[in-house]
Structure formats: C-alpha cells, structure tokens
Design an enzyme around this catalytic site. Structure first.
Site, PDB file in Angstrom:
ATOM      1  N   TYR A 138      17.243  59.066  47.924  1.00 29.71           N
ATOM      2  CA  TYR A 138      15.948  59.534  47.424  1.00 29.71           C
ATOM      3  C   TYR A 138      15.013  59.947  48.562  1.00 29.71           C
ATOM      4  O   TYR A 138      14.056  60.675  48.344  1.00 29.71           O
ATOM      5  CB  TYR A 138      15.254  58.453  46.590  1.00 29.71           C
ATOM      6  CG  TYR A 138      15.948  58.122  45.275  1.00 29.71           C
ATOM      7  CD1 TYR A 138      17.006  58.891  44.808  1.00 29.71           C
ATOM      8  CD2 TYR A 138      15.530  57.055  44.509  1.00 29.71           C
ATOM      9  CE1 TYR A 138      17.637  58.589  43.619  1.00 29.71           C
ATOM     10  CE2 TYR A 138      16.164  56.745  43.305  1.00 29.71           C
ATOM     11  CZ  TYR A 138      17.211  57.517  42.867  1.00 29.71           C
ATOM     12  OH  TYR A 138      17.834  57.216  41.691  1.00 29.71           O
ATOM     13  N   LYS A 189      29.711  51.632  47.119  1.00 25.56           N
ATOM     14  CA  LYS A 189      30.828  52.540  46.834  1.00 25.56           C
ATOM     15  C   LYS A 189      31.600  52.674  48.138  1.00 25.56           C
ATOM     16  O   LYS A 189      31.750  53.778  48.695  1.00 25.56           O
ATOM     17  CB  LYS A 189      30.240  53.876  46.314  1.00 25.56           C
ATOM     18  CG  LYS A 189      31.251  54.836  45.729  1.00 25.56           C
ATOM     19  CD  LYS A 189      31.838  54.401  44.413  1.00 25.56           C
ATOM     20  CE  LYS A 189      32.862  55.411  43.930  1.00 25.56           C
ATOM     21  NZ  LYS A 189      33.735  54.909  42.863  1.00 25.56           N
ATOM     22  N   ASP A 221      30.886  51.824  40.087  1.00 24.76           N
ATOM     23  CA  ASP A 221      31.453  52.219  38.785  1.00 24.76           C
ATOM     24  C   ASP A 221      31.971  50.998  38.035  1.00 24.76           C
ATOM     25  O   ASP A 221      31.750  50.840  36.831  1.00 24.76           O
ATOM     26  CB  ASP A 221      32.556  53.274  38.965  1.00 24.76           C
ATOM     27  CG  ASP A 221      33.477  53.004  40.137  1.00 24.76           C
ATOM     28  OD1 ASP A 221      33.158  52.128  40.966  1.00 24.76           O
ATOM     29  OD2 ASP A 221      34.531  53.652  40.237  1.00 24.76           O
ATOM     30  N   ASP A 245      18.725  51.941  40.667  1.00 22.11           N
ATOM     31  CA  ASP A 245      17.934  52.657  39.661  1.00 22.11           C
ATOM     32  C   ASP A 245      18.704  52.658  38.337  1.00 22.11           C
ATOM     33  O   ASP A 245      18.170  52.329  37.267  1.00 22.11           O
ATOM     34  CB  ASP A 245      17.713  54.092  40.174  1.00 22.11           C
ATOM     35  CG  ASP A 245      16.690  54.855  39.360  1.00 22.11           C
ATOM     36  OD1 ASP A 245      16.154  54.300  38.393  1.00 22.11           O
ATOM     37  OD2 ASP A 245      16.438  56.030  39.700  1.00 22.11           O
ATOM     38  N   ASP A 249      18.283  49.763  34.885  1.00 21.25           N
ATOM     39  CA  ASP A 249      17.973  50.246  33.531  1.00 21.25           C
ATOM     40  C   ASP A 249      19.060  49.814  32.549  1.00 21.25           C
ATOM     41  O   ASP A 249      18.766  49.398  31.432  1.00 21.25           O
ATOM     42  CB  ASP A 249      17.853  51.770  33.500  1.00 21.25           C
ATOM     43  CG  ASP A 249      16.417  52.224  33.718  1.00 21.25           C
ATOM     44  OD1 ASP A 249      15.591  51.391  34.142  1.00 21.25           O
ATOM     45  OD2 ASP A 249      16.113  53.407  33.465  1.00 21.25           O
TER      46      ASP A 249
END
Ligand code: NAD
Length: 354
Positions: A138, A189, A221, A245, A249
């Site tokens: 980001y 990852k 994942d 992020d 959620d």
C-alpha cells in the site's frame, strides 16, 4: 490516564456517549481518567473546515489514548478529497505513528445464530488479528502506471518491508499472544514472495524472546481457507498490511454483526487509537438504534492495551456478556425471544451490569 474523545459523525456521537458512560462508571469505582472531547471528521469540517483540526490533533498527541466513534456521511461526500472526513482517520493514524492494528473477532454465545457458519464450527470463536498498518504494497515505492515495450498500459506496486518494520509488528503479535492463549500464527506467502521470506526469518528470530508462545506459520491462501474451515484453531494471527486487510474482514464477518466489533491501532509505545470497525451508519443515525457495544468494547481494549488495566477491561467485557445473556439486543442483533433496546438503554444496561 488522559483520553481524547473524538466522536465524529452519524452514529459516532451516540455510541461514543455510551462508551463514555461506561468509563465514567468505572471512574466512580476508582479508575482515574481524564476525558476531553474534540471535533473530528465531518464535525471537524463543520467547526474548523478540516477533518482533523489542529486543536484536535494537539489534543490527540497530548493524550495517552484516543477513543473514536466513526466519521463520514452523505453531507460530506461532495467535498474535495483532502477535506473528506475519512482523510481525518488516515491523517491521525499517520501523525500518531499507529502501525499496529488489532482486531478481535469474538463470537458471544448468545449471538451464535448471527454467524453464517454452523454453530459447531464457530461457537466459542475468539481470534485476534494483528495487522501491520503503515507499510507493505500500500505504501511501497516505486508505484505507478506506465506503457510497456509493446505499447500496452501497465500498473505496478511494490511490496516492501524492512526488518525493523517486521520486528516491531511481530513484537506486538507476541505480546498480544502472551495476554491471551499464547499461540501466534504468522501469515505470509513465503513460497513465492521475497518480502515474505524476510518476514518469516525475522518473525522466527523475534520468537526466541518469547519461548512461552507457540509460533506457527501459514501461507495466506491456506489461512483464508482455515478461517472458514476451522476458525477456532487460531488465537492471535500476525500479518502484513495487504493480507491483514483481507483476513481481518473475513474473520470479523464470522461473528455476523458489525456493531459488535472493536479495534485498536497502536504506536511503538503502546499509545493507541480505539474505534469500532463499523462506519458512521447514516441510515440509522439520530434514531437511538445503533449498537454501542463495539464502541464500549473498544474502550475495554483501550484499558487493556494502552493502560495495562486488564482487570478493568475484563469487567467491561463481562458486563457486555451479561447484558447479552439477559436478552438485551439492539435492532441489528435482535432475534425473536430477546428484548429490543435502543442505543442509550443498551449503554445503561452495560453500566448496570458493571
Ligand atoms: P457502515 O459501517 O457505516 O454501515 C454499514 C451497515 O451496517 C449499515 O446498514 C449500518 O446501519 C450498519 N451498522 C453499522 N454500524 C452499526 C451499529 N453500530 N449498529 C447497528 N448497525 C450498524 O458503512 P457504510 O454504510 O459503508 O459507510 C457509511 C459512512 O461511514 C461512509 O461515509 C463511510 O465512508 C464511513 N466509514 C467510516 C469509517 C470510520 O470512521 N472508520 C469506517 C467505514 C466507513
């Protein structure tokens, strides 16, 4: 304990008033607090033409902790971007150096029906997601748009973490695990990303300081899959900005009710900004219909993470549990057989249960 109260817009002032009621009730029992309010978000624009007025920022800097409601609303949607209430949130996080976002996803037994998962999978859920908030793809440079050699448009971003950035968020993850079930799962990852390889090395190194905490690693994942397959395997999850992020959620929605979810954003010294996960809900503002429990639970997080007052935090959380057990429900979590109450009455019930 100096607390800046930034109620904001929409339902913000209604729900924050209930959290303040709860804090004042604890103050009557001996908790030493100093509360001061300031305009923020749309209210900041109305009062001073700025979503984060200078005086509000000054108060937030001087305080030990900041309790926010929510910002934004249709009235402000047409404003130019720098004056939009949501910019106030981004700016205050940056100004206070808040790099660690803590989001618990707790399913209260009384609300098990609100989750989309089966009760046998989700009941007893109690996860904390620790997300890095100021780095990663980001913010990494270079980023931008360009034409490639074939004359095609390309967009690109840079995933980037420095060792100190990883170390400080890992520390927060381990410390949060120490206060809870002593299990930490680091999500990355590592099989494909260099950033993640460094992430894993540094997390493993920090782990040497915390032998009491059981550390595991998952690829993002797989973590996303495990969160819906068997979410109760997790205690604390620590991860970067992008993965956090998405996973935070996902985890919060396992609980089914947005009005119940608190959050904390912390700096290196434990100073924090505490706020519900939800927004200003203009559709129900001013109707005494908002659920104040996310704001009340945010104040419990504040006592635990900034002030190290675990017992007082537990008192608030126990009072919330007791009120739900009594059958009190705001409209968002109402179901047949329970008692519907307004925002103010829910706050009063929590105070009575304290
Ligand atoms: P929202 O979270 O405000 O509302 C989504 C839905 O959830 C609405 O139906 C609302 O009524 C309901 N809801 C939210 N909180 C509730 C509560 N405590 N009790 C009962 N019901 C509740 O999200 P939105 O509608 O996408 O955004 C509304 C405004 O809030 C926008 O201006 C947005 O930019 C802003 N926003 C602010 C923040 C923040 O302050 N951190 C976060 C998200 C959105």
């Amino acid at each position: 304990m100096k607390i800046a109260i930034l109620a904001g817009d929409g339902i913000g002032p209604e729900i924050v008033a209930q959290a303040v009621k709860v804090l004042k009730a604890l103050a009557r029992d001996g908790l030493r607090l100093e509360l001061e309010e300031a305009p923020f978000g749309g209210a900041g624009c109305d009062a001073h033409g700025d979503p984060l007025p200078e005086t509000t920022l000054k108060l937030a800097r001087a305080a030990d902790a900041v309790l926010c409601g929510a910002v934004g609303g249709p009235k402000y949607d047409a404003l130019p971007r720098p004056q939009r209430p949501e910019q106030g949130i981004l700016r205050i996080r940056k100004a206070l150096g808040l790099f660690a976002n803590l989001r618990p996803a707790v399913l209260f037994p009384e609300l098990v029906g609100a989750s989309t998962l089966k009760p046998e999978v989700v009941s007893g859920l109690d996860i904390m997601i620790v997300r890095e908030l100021t780095g990663d793809i980001y913010f990494g440079e270079p980023r931008g748009r360009r034409m490639n050699a074939h004359g095609e448009r390309e967009g690109y971003d840079t995933m980037l973490y420095s060792e100190p950035e990883i170390r400080r968020i890992a520390e927060i993850g381990f410390r949060a695990a120490l206060k809870r079930g002593k299990k930490l799962c680091s999500v990355d990852k590592e099989n494909v990303l260099e950033t993640s390889r460094l992430w894993r090395e540094v997390v493993n190194d920090v782990a040497k300081k915390y032998p009491q905490v059981a550390l595991s690693h998952l690829y993002v994942d797989n973590a996303a899959m495990q969160l819906v397959r068997d979410p109760r395997q997790f205690d604390v999850i620590v991860t970067g900005n992008l993965f956090g992020d998405i996973l935070s959620d996902e985890a919060s929605m396992l609980t089914g009710s947005i009005g119940m979810l608190p959050s904390a954003s912390l700096d290196a010294g434990g100073k924090g900004l505490y706020e519900p996960v939800h927004g200003s809900a203009p559709d129900i503002a001013g109707r005494d219909a908002a659920n104040p429990l996310a704001a009340i639970l945010s104040s419990a997080m504040m006592l635990r993470y900034t002030f190290n007052k675990d017992e007082w935090a537990c008192r608030i959380e126990a009072a919330v549990k007791s009120v739900l057990a009594q059958g009190c429900r705001t409209a968002d979590i109402y179901e047949a057989g329970t008692r519907k109450v307004g925002t103010g009455a829910m706050g009063d019930a929590v105070v009575a249960a304290l």
